[in-house]
Motif scaffolding. Structure first.
Motif, PDB file in Angstrom:
ATOM      1  N   VAL A 367      75.929  31.478  27.451  1.00 42.80           N
ATOM      2  CA  VAL A 367      76.338  30.122  27.059  1.00 42.80           C
ATOM      3  C   VAL A 367      77.653  29.806  27.756  1.00 42.80           C
ATOM      4  N   ASP A 368      77.792  28.565  28.203  1.00 43.77           N
ATOM      5  CA  ASP A 368      79.037  28.178  28.877  1.00 43.77           C
ATOM      6  C   ASP A 368      80.190  28.158  27.878  1.00 43.77           C
ATOM      7  N   PRO A 369      81.446  28.288  28.309  1.00 36.93           N
ATOM      8  CA  PRO A 369      82.584  28.392  27.380  1.00 36.93           C
ATOM      9  C   PRO A 369      82.732  27.191  26.455  1.00 36.93           C
ATOM     10  N   ILE A 370      82.255  26.027  26.846  1.00 37.87           N
ATOM     11  CA  ILE A 370      82.384  24.845  25.988  1.00 37.87           C
ATOM     12  C   ILE A 370      81.301  24.836  24.916  1.00 37.87           C
ATOM     13  N   GLY A 371      80.162  25.428  25.184  1.00 39.31           N
ATOM     14  CA  GLY A 371      79.080  25.497  24.215  1.00 39.31           C
ATOM     15  C   GLY A 371      78.083  24.372  24.322  1.00 39.31           C
ATOM     16  N   HIS A 404      68.052  40.282  36.354  1.00 40.56           N
ATOM     17  CA  HIS A 404      68.301  41.230  35.267  1.00 40.56           C
ATOM     18  C   HIS A 404      69.383  40.762  34.299  1.00 40.56           C
ATOM     19  N   ARG A 405      70.402  40.063  34.821  1.00 36.00           N
ATOM     20  CA  ARG A 405      71.522  39.722  33.941  1.00 36.00           C
ATOM     21  C   ARG A 405      72.191  38.458  34.450  1.00 36.00           C
ATOM     22  N   VAL A 406      72.629  37.591  33.497  1.00 33.73           N
ATOM     23  CA  VAL A 406      73.423  36.405  33.809  1.00 33.73           C
ATOM     24  C   VAL A 406      74.611  36.371  32.853  1.00 33.73           C
ATOM     25  N   ALA A 407      75.749  35.817  33.346  1.00 35.17           N
ATOM     26  CA  ALA A 407      76.947  35.741  32.505  1.00 35.17           C
ATOM     27  C   ALA A 407      77.821  34.607  33.012  1.00 35.17           C
ATOM     28  N   PHE A 408      78.236  33.722  32.101  1.00 35.57           N
ATOM     29  CA  PHE A 408      79.114  32.608  32.443  1.00 35.57           C
ATOM     30  C   PHE A 408      80.552  33.109  32.581  1.00 35.57           C
ATOM     31  N   TYR A 622      79.682  40.211  19.067  1.00 36.77           N
ATOM     32  CA  TYR A 622      80.660  39.632  18.147  1.00 36.77           C
ATOM     33  C   TYR A 622      80.713  38.114  18.357  1.00 36.77           C
ATOM     34  N   HIS A 623      81.065  37.406  17.305  1.00 38.09           N
ATOM     35  CA  HIS A 623      81.370  35.976  17.445  1.00 38.09           C
ATOM     36  C   HIS A 623      82.833  35.832  17.832  1.00 38.09           C
ATOM     37  N   PHE A 677      76.184  34.602  20.612  1.00 39.92           N
ATOM     38  CA  PHE A 677      76.652  33.587  19.680  1.00 39.92           C
ATOM     39  C   PHE A 677      77.145  32.351  20.431  1.00 39.92           C
ATOM     40  N   HIS A 678      77.074  31.238  19.749  1.00 40.89           N
ATOM     41  CA  HIS A 678      77.672  30.009  20.272  1.00 40.89           C
ATOM     42  C   HIS A 678      79.198  30.170  20.246  1.00 40.89           C
ATOM     43  N   PRO A 679      79.916  29.696  21.258  1.00 44.21           N
ATOM     44  CA  PRO A 679      81.375  29.936  21.297  1.00 44.21           C
ATOM     45  C   PRO A 679      82.153  29.250  20.180  1.00 44.21           C
TER      46      PRO A 679
END
Length: 697
Positions: A367-371, A404-408, A622-623, A677-679
């Protein structure tokens, strides 16, 4: 005046006193005949005369008087008691007399002097040396007879043991004590321990801990109360008193069917014998067949006798003979007191949106940092961009391999995410940022010089510029690996967004590589590989770096370039790891169904081990703002927990299970593969092997 010393040797008084308790009778004539004749019989006149007077019970006047030698001996008697004479070896005296004067030692004679005295003195073979006085003592005929009887194991005539037996019961009223030791001081001083004990009892009575009156009243009331007994009651089922030893069970007495000549009604016919043989041995009414014999002499030996006796002894040996004490513990006291989950809201409880479109299993989501947007990676070689609130797919990237993997990127000033496709790392701009984010992203990759690599990395790693088609799709840079034996499996961003760490499971010393995007540099922080690396993570606030192998997690200080801690979770294979936003707690998931919580300030051992999943744990998260964490597994369940971390270091974290989320289906023994989790909201996204992405709110 002193009397002239007599030529005949006289007996010592101490020897004479020893003879009194043993009144001897006449000795046998055979004994007297065998006695050796004395060379000088006149030398024994004085001794024989005194013996005859003692036998007649007459005491002459001479016996009441002591000669000069006897009086001198009495005066020189030592009063040292039982003190060993070895103590006086270095002195010229041994002991003291009654007046307190030292008694000088007699002149010691050598063997020649003793030989001469034996020849000159008549009856020298009757002499005995007394160590107390240092003089020789002549033995009388009575003493010789007593010694002869002792050597021949004979007792004196008319001797009774009862005369010399002392009954201690009659000495209770005697004046003198039985012992000569002095009374100890503690007999005359009050005991301190008894005084303390009395003070404790007095304090207990004062505070009401000991109630004397109530006990007396209860005893009196119990005595007055009449007790009735049921004489016809069956006392066999009465429970035994506490700590009662259970008696061994008795063997059952034989019945009529065990007789050698049983009655006809106890004998089995052929049908009953067949049914008895077909029955299970444990279900048979008896373990033998009743048989009739005309006489007891014809009864054969029982074949199972030894076996039954062995089983009987085994039961007696293994059976507990004491009734155990069971403490009365309520079940409610064993259950920890946890708050009500309804009081710990908000947390995700129900499925809200389902994102459909992938044709293969969804391996990873971010999920992007803004959500506002969600990115997913699938086995269908595509990456999709979703709008969270509507569930609409905005963009799609077709890539040359399985993603295999994605990360914002966690930096809100940038609009960028990373993706792993086989042995390549793609840095992609999704095109959803504003002008400032796009400008910062372009400036990050505006570095025109060649990538800076070490000699070791040059042969395995290449920074490649994207082609025109790839640039049109938003791809900013590509980092390719030439390592044939291993593929990239995990990526982790630094919280500032300029560094990214990649993990290759079987790349040995090149398993972990850290890349700096602004300068196009790649660093290998470890020279040697310590196990098979599974994944790596940056600390959210401090310059720490976590590297997880199959069974251990090592924590490194990047500023000091040294290892600070080594966490030992006690699990077989680590599958996932996440760090609390405050940085003091670590969560680990494993393929052996366990989830471990580490408190870095407490210990290197797990603070809690959670075993709620039935299959392998795939991901833990973790949230960022709420006290929540979640775990997912191949059993298609997602467990949501309340994990409160307090600022007080003396208070342990509070972990409360909240909800089990279900909805995904198992495909080829794979369930939920990734969660996040949503940011900003207490929402949870999940990706599964059933090609779906679900949102729980």
């Amino acid at each position: 005046m002193k009397r002239k010393r007599s030529s005949e040797p006289t007996r010592d008084k101490s020897v004479k006193k020893q003879q009194e308790p043993f009144p001897l009778t006449d000795v046998n004539e055979s004994d007297s005949e065998n006695e050796p004749e004395d060379d000088n019989a006149n030398g024994e006149d004085e001794v024989t005369r005194r013996e005859k007077e003692q036998e007649r019970g007459e005491d002459s006047d001479d016996s009441l008087l002591y000669d000069s030698e006897d009086s001198e001996n009495d005066r020189n008697l030592m009063t040292i008691g039982d003190v060993p004479l070895e103590w006086y070896e270095d002195y010229d005296h041994f002991g003291y007399d009654l007046e307190g004067n030292p008694v000088t030692k007699p002149k010691q004679r050598n063997e020649i002097d003793e030989f001469i005295s034996m020849n000159e003195t008549p009856g020298s073979w009757k002499q005995v040396f007394n160590e107390k006085t240092g003089k020789n003592v002549f033995l009388s005929q009575r003493d010789l007879n007593l010694i002869k009887q002792l050597r021949s194991s004979k007792l004196p005539k008319n001797y009774s043991f009862a005369e010399n037996f002392v009954e201690l019961d009659h000495l209770t009223d005697t004046v003198h004590p039985l012992g000569n030791y002095t009374e100890p001081k503690r007999r005359f001083i009050p005991s301190k321990h008894e005084m303390k004990r009395i003070q404790e009892i007095r304090k207990a009575i004062r505070y009401g801990w000991i109630k004397i009156d109530d006990k007396d009243k209860a005893k009196k009331a119990q005595e007055k109360k009449q007790q009735f007994y049921d004489i016809w009651a069956d006392t066999s089922n009465v429970p035994p008193p506490p700590n009662h030893i259970i008696p061994a069970p008795k063997v059952k007495l034989p019945g009529h069917n065990e007789s050698y000549n049983p009655p006809a009604e106890y004998l089995l016919d052929e049908a009953e014998k067949k049914s008895w043989e077909l029955m299970d041995p444990s279900n048979r009414p008896f373990n033998f067949l009743p048989t009739k014999y005309p006489s007891m002499r014809l009864v054969p030996a029982y074949p199972r006798f030894l076996r039954e006796r062995f089983e009987r002894c085994l039961d007696l040996y293994l059976c507990k003979r004491v009734r155990p004490k069971r403490p009365k513990v309520s079940v409610e006291s064993l259950i920890p007191k946890l708050p009500n989950p309804q009081e710990l809201r908000p947390f995700p409880t129900t499925e809200r949106i389902r994102y459909l479109g992938h044709e293969g299993r969804v391996r990873s989501i971010t999920v992007d940092p803004i959500g506002q947007y969600l990115v997913s990676a699938s086995d269908d070689q595509t990456i999709r961009l979703w709008e969270i609130e509507t569930g609409r797919c905005i963009n799609q990237w077709k890539l040359p391999g399985v993603v295999h993997r994605v990360a914002f990127n966690p930096n809100t000033s940038l609009c960028l995410f990373a993706a792993i496709i086989d042995k390549s790392l793609y840095l992609i701009d999704p095109g959803i940022g504003n002008e400032e984010q796009n400008e910062n992203t372009d400036q990050l990759f505006a570095y025109e010089e060649e990538a800076v690599l070490s000699e070791k990395l040059r042969s395995f790693l290449v920074w490649r510029e994207p082609s025109l088609e790839e640039s049109d799709e938003g791809i900013k840079a590509i980092i390719e690996w030439n390592w044939k034996e291993s593929d990239l499996r995990h990526i982790a961003w630094h919280h500032k967004g300029d560094y990214i760490a990649t993990t290759a499971t079987r790349a040995q010393s090149l398993a972990v590589v850290i890349h700096q995007l602004s300068k196009r540099q790649s660093h290998n922080p470890f020279k040697k590989a310590k196990g098979i690396v599974q994944l790596a993570k940056f600390h959210p606030t401090k310059p720490y770096f976590f590297v997880a192998t199959q069974r251990l997690v090592r924590m490194y200080n990047l500023a000091k370039q040294s290892m600070t801690k080594k966490l030992e979770p006690g699990i077989k294979w680590i599958s996932s790891m996440d760090i609390h936003p405050k940085g003091d707690n670590v969560l680990l998931g494993s393929y052996d169904k366990k989830v471990t919580w580490f408190d870095l300030d407490l210990s290197t051992k797990p603070y809690k081990i959670i075993r709620y999943h039935d299959l392998a744990t795939r991901q833990v998260k973790y949230h960022l703002h709420y006290p929540l964490f979640a775990t997912c597994s191949d059993d298609t369940t997602i467990h949501v927990f309340h994990g409160m971390v307090y600022n007080d270091l003396l208070q342990n974290p509070l972990i409360v299970p909240l909800k089990i989320l279900r909805g995904h289906e198992s495909v080829n023994d794979l369930g939920v593969l990734d969660i996040i989790f949503h940011p900003t909201q207490p929402w949870l996204f999940s990706a599964g092997a059933d090609k779906t992405i679900r949102l729980f709110v």
